[in-house]
Motif scaffolding. Structure first.
Motif, PDB file in Angstrom:
ATOM      1  N   ASP A   1      43.012  30.786  23.013  1.00  0.00           N
ATOM      2  CA  ASP A   1      42.077  31.758  24.259  1.00  0.00           C
ATOM      3  C   ASP A   1      42.185  30.775  25.351  1.00  0.00           C
ATOM      4  OD1 ASP A   1      41.197  33.450  22.280  1.00  0.00           O
ATOM      5  OD2 ASP A   1      39.980  32.303  21.364  1.00  0.00           O
ATOM      6  N   LEU A   2      42.556  31.559  26.694  1.00  0.00           N
ATOM      7  CA  LEU A   2      43.727  31.291  27.631  1.00  0.00           C
ATOM      8  C   LEU A   2      42.521  31.597  28.649  1.00  0.00           C
ATOM      9  CD1 LEU A   2      46.992  29.593  27.259  1.00  0.00           C
ATOM     10  CD2 LEU A   2      45.123  28.492  26.379  1.00  0.00           C
ATOM     11  N   ILE A   3      42.606  31.768  29.557  1.00  0.00           N
ATOM     12  CA  ILE A   3      41.821  32.332  31.252  1.00  0.00           C
ATOM     13  C   ILE A   3      42.639  31.536  31.800  1.00  0.00           C
ATOM     14  CG2 ILE A   3      40.146  32.724  32.739  1.00  0.00           C
ATOM     15  CD1 ILE A   3      39.257  33.647  30.176  1.00  0.00           C
ATOM     16  N   ALA A   4      43.309  32.755  33.221  1.00  0.00           N
ATOM     17  CA  ALA A   4      44.170  32.422  34.157  1.00  0.00           C
ATOM     18  C   ALA A   4      43.446  33.115  35.467  1.00  0.00           C
ATOM     19  CB  ALA A   4      45.642  31.981  34.102  1.00  0.00           C
ATOM     20  N   ILE A   5      42.999  31.888  36.806  1.00  0.00           N
ATOM     21  CA  ILE A   5      42.801  32.549  37.616  1.00  0.00           C
ATOM     22  C   ILE A   5      43.926  32.275  38.833  1.00  0.00           C
ATOM     23  CG2 ILE A   5      41.247  31.556  39.668  1.00  0.00           C
ATOM     24  CD1 ILE A   5      39.688  32.574  36.939  1.00  0.00           C
ATOM     25  N   LEU A   6      43.967  33.200  39.699  1.00  0.00           N
ATOM     26  CA  LEU A   6      44.912  33.757  40.342  1.00  0.00           C
ATOM     27  C   LEU A   6      44.995  33.864  42.202  1.00  0.00           C
ATOM     28  CD1 LEU A   6      46.980  36.758  38.130  1.00  0.00           C
ATOM     29  CD2 LEU A   6      47.617  34.568  38.288  1.00  0.00           C
ATOM     30  N   ASP A   7      45.762  33.565  42.387  1.00  0.00           N
ATOM     31  CA  ASP A   7      45.495  32.922  44.511  1.00  0.00           C
ATOM     32  C   ASP A   7      45.591  35.062  44.845  1.00  0.00           C
ATOM     33  OD1 ASP A   7      47.863  33.274  44.473  1.00  0.00           O
ATOM     34  OD2 ASP A   7      48.001  31.069  45.667  1.00  0.00           O
ATOM     35  N   HIS A   8      45.763  35.725  44.367  1.00  0.00           N
ATOM     36  CA  HIS A   8      46.589  36.948  45.137  1.00  0.00           C
ATOM     37  C   HIS A   8      46.184  37.771  43.902  1.00  0.00           C
ATOM     38  CE1 HIS A   8      50.076  37.009  42.511  1.00  0.00           C
ATOM     39  NE2 HIS A   8      50.079  35.499  42.502  1.00  0.00           N
ATOM     40  N   PRO A   9      45.851  39.396  44.607  1.00  0.00           N
ATOM     41  CA  PRO A   9      46.138  40.140  44.362  1.00  0.00           C
ATOM     42  C   PRO A   9      46.741  40.892  42.739  1.00  0.00           C
ATOM     43  CG  PRO A   9      45.287  41.037  46.535  1.00  0.00           C
ATOM     44  CD  PRO A   9      46.010  39.890  46.058  1.00  0.00           C
TER      45      PRO A   9
ATOM     46  N   ALA B   1      41.968  37.824  39.043  1.00  0.00           N
ATOM     47  CA  ALA B   1      42.240  37.411  39.993  1.00  0.00           C
ATOM     48  C   ALA B   1      41.053  37.433  41.442  1.00  0.00           C
ATOM     49  CB  ALA B   1      42.805  39.427  41.069  1.00  0.00           C
ATOM     50  N   PRO B   2      41.263  37.413  42.490  1.00  0.00           N
ATOM     51  CA  PRO B   2      40.040  36.660  43.367  1.00  0.00           C
ATOM     52  C   PRO B   2      39.260  37.711  44.274  1.00  0.00           C
ATOM     53  CG  PRO B   2      42.399  36.469  44.401  1.00  0.00           C
ATOM     54  CD  PRO B   2      42.957  37.108  42.663  1.00  0.00           C
ATOM     55  N   GLY B   3      37.818  37.118  43.600  1.00  0.00           N
ATOM     56  CA  GLY B   3      36.872  37.624  43.908  1.00  0.00           C
ATOM     57  C   GLY B   3      36.361  38.855  43.161  1.00  0.00           C
ATOM     58  N   THR B   4      37.331  38.221  41.403  1.00  0.00           N
ATOM     59  CA  THR B   4      36.443  38.828  40.649  1.00  0.00           C
ATOM     60  C   THR B   4      35.781  38.270  39.285  1.00  0.00           C
ATOM     61  OG1 THR B   4      38.332  38.422  39.621  1.00  0.00           O
ATOM     62  CG2 THR B   4      38.850  40.616  40.457  1.00  0.00           C
ATOM     63  N   GLN B   5      35.344  36.901  40.323  1.00  0.00           N
ATOM     64  CA  GLN B   5      34.754  36.051  39.259  1.00  0.00           C
ATOM     65  C   GLN B   5      33.405  36.534  39.018  1.00  0.00           C
ATOM     66  OE1 GLN B   5      37.159  34.776  40.981  1.00  0.00           O
ATOM     67  NE2 GLN B   5      38.082  32.979  41.400  1.00  0.00           N
ATOM     68  N   ASP B   6      32.548  36.727  40.317  1.00  0.00           N
ATOM     69  CA  ASP B   6      31.213  37.060  39.911  1.00  0.00           C
ATOM     70  C   ASP B   6      31.076  38.061  39.289  1.00  0.00           C
ATOM     71  OD1 ASP B   6      30.601  34.100  41.537  1.00  0.00           O
ATOM     72  OD2 ASP B   6      32.017  35.086  42.831  1.00  0.00           O
ATOM     73  N   ALA B   7      31.426  38.981  39.143  1.00  0.00           N
ATOM     74  CA  ALA B   7      31.864  40.181  38.394  1.00  0.00           C
ATOM     75  C   ALA B   7      31.545  40.499  37.199  1.00  0.00           C
ATOM     76  CB  ALA B   7      32.313  41.466  38.968  1.00  0.00           C
ATOM     77  N   PRO B   8      30.379  39.874  36.104  1.00  0.00           N
ATOM     78  CA  PRO B   8      30.815  39.785  35.137  1.00  0.00           C
ATOM     79  C   PRO B   8      31.619  41.087  34.092  1.00  0.00           C
ATOM     80  CG  PRO B   8      28.393  40.533  35.372  1.00  0.00           C
ATOM     81  CD  PRO B   8      29.114  40.263  36.652  1.00  0.00           C
ATOM     82  N   ASN B   9      30.997  42.174  34.189  1.00  0.00           N
ATOM     83  CA  ASN B   9      31.665  43.806  33.193  1.00  0.00           C
ATOM     84  C   ASN B   9      33.002  44.277  34.347  1.00  0.00           C
ATOM     85  OD1 ASN B   9      28.926  43.875  31.996  1.00  0.00           O
ATOM     86  ND2 ASN B   9      28.224  44.651  34.018  1.00  0.00           N
ATOM     87  N   GLN B  10      34.148  43.208  34.869  1.00  0.00           N
ATOM     88  CA  GLN B  10      34.797  43.307  35.411  1.00  0.00           C
ATOM     89  C   GLN B  10      36.095  43.344  34.509  1.00  0.00           C
ATOM     90  OE1 GLN B  10      36.184  43.466  38.587  1.00  0.00           O
ATOM     91  NE2 GLN B  10      37.967  44.299  38.442  1.00  0.00           N
ATOM     92  N   ARG B  11      36.798  44.056  34.144  1.00  0.00           N
ATOM     93  CA  ARG B  11      38.007  43.969  33.240  1.00  0.00           C
ATOM     94  C   ARG B  11      38.722  43.708  33.986  1.00  0.00           C
ATOM     95  NH1 ARG B  11      36.490  46.306  28.187  1.00  0.00           N
ATOM     96  NH2 ARG B  11      34.645  47.964  28.298  1.00  0.00           N
ATOM     97  N   HIS B  12      39.321  42.493  33.765  1.00  0.00           N
ATOM     98  CA  HIS B  12      40.656  42.154  33.437  1.00  0.00           C
ATOM     99  C   HIS B  12      42.103  41.936  32.958  1.00  0.00           C
ATOM    100  CE1 HIS B  12      37.917  39.474  36.157  1.00  0.00           C
ATOM    101  NE2 HIS B  12      36.868  39.402  35.324  1.00  0.00           N
ATOM    102  N   LEU B  13      42.846  42.267  33.640  1.00  0.00           N
ATOM    103  CA  LEU B  13      44.427  42.315  32.525  1.00  0.00           C
ATOM    104  C   LEU B  13      44.100  40.997  31.267  1.00  0.00           C
ATOM    105  CD1 LEU B  13      47.017  43.491  32.952  1.00  0.00           C
ATOM    106  CD2 LEU B  13      47.703  41.246  33.755  1.00  0.00           C
ATOM    107  N   THR B  14      44.792  42.147  30.343  1.00  0.00           N
ATOM    108  CA  THR B  14      45.045  40.894  29.064  1.00  0.00           C
ATOM    109  C   THR B  14      45.954  40.989  28.844  1.00  0.00           C
ATOM    110  OG1 THR B  14      42.347  40.772  29.307  1.00  0.00           O
ATOM    111  CG2 THR B  14      43.061  39.957  27.488  1.00  0.00           C
TER     112      THR B  14
END
Length: 249
Positions: free
Chosen positions: A41-49, A80-93
């Motif tokens: 189980d991994l999480i990657a933080i990107l530096d661009h949209p 993506a940048p700016g989405t870490q603070d949105a707990p309900n944000q759905r991220h590409l997985t």
């Protein structure tokens, strides 16, 4: 170790996208990892949209890893940048050999803060907002009430190993979180389940398949036991979840 080789290959393939950080959570970070049986189980933080072209590159990356026998168990969410603070944000997985979108849950966020394993870049404590005890407890209750309790009433799914294993361990881990305010491993959850009233023979079956080296990975049990195991698990989890939700909801 094959797992280390796969992770190194994954990080190398991901490097051209310049990730800010890559973290492991779950069993791999918590010390209960069983190679060939546990997920990565991994999480990657990107530096661009995350543009469509980036999404296509990520899908191609994961498809390219399929030559490794452990790759089917490698799951990664991309923030993506700016989405870490949105707990309900759905991220590409990427998970279960296909692409989807899903949030990074409060449980995952707490795992990352408590014992996340940094594979590349910065620390979760520096890049990911903390989860309060109240946020964690509310999520755990909601997950048991809105996801797992309705699932108990779907008998066919409980014929599968994964539902038995995850359903029981998730309930035990939820109990520990709500009762003691902490996270726990699947191993501790399995040890706790008999004291919580879970059917002992089912718990022993899960332990045997997860930890016994003499049991081939991925081999399902046969005969009437599959049906009996499902009945025992559903008969236990329904009332147990109702009681947990009533007590802490």
């Amino acid at each position: 170790m094959p797992t280390d080789a796969l992770l190194a290959r994954f990080l190398n393939e991901l490097a051209p996208l310049d990730p800010v950080a890559v973290w492991a959570h779950g069993s791999l970070a918590g010390g209960d990892y069983q190679e060939g049986r546990s997920d990565l189980d991994l999480i990657a933080i990107l530096d661009h949209p995350l543009k469509p072209s980036t999404a296509r590159r990520l899908v191609a990356l994961h498809r390219g890893l399929r030559t490794d026998p452990l790759a089917a168990r490698l799951h990664c969410s991309y923030l993506a940048p700016g989405t870490q603070d949105a707990p309900n944000q759905r991220h590409l997985t990427w998970a279960n050999d296909h692409v989807t979108r899903r949030p990074v849950t409060p449980v995952t966020r707490r795992e990352l803060h408590d014992f996340g394993r940094v594979l590349h870049g910065g620390s979760p404590k520096d890049l990911l907002p903390e989860v309060t005890d109240q946020e964690l407890a509310e999520f755990v209750v909601r997950d048991q009430r809105e996801y797992w309790r309705p699932a108990v009433d779907k008998p066919d799914v409980w014929l599968q190993d994964i539902w038995i294993d995850v359903g029981l361990t998730t309930f035990a881990r939820a109990t520990v979180t709500l009762r003691d305010g902490r996270l726990t491993t699947k191993r501790e959850a399995l040890d706790l389940l008999p004291a919580l009233g879970a059917p002992v023979q089912v718990v022993e079956d899960v332990v045997r398949r997860r930890y016994d080296d003499t049991v081939p990975s991925g081999v399902a049990p046969e005969g009437d036991w599959i049906d009996r195991r499902a009945e025992l698990t559903r008969a236990y989890l329904g009332p147990a979840i109702d009681d947990l939700v009533t007590r802490y909801g």
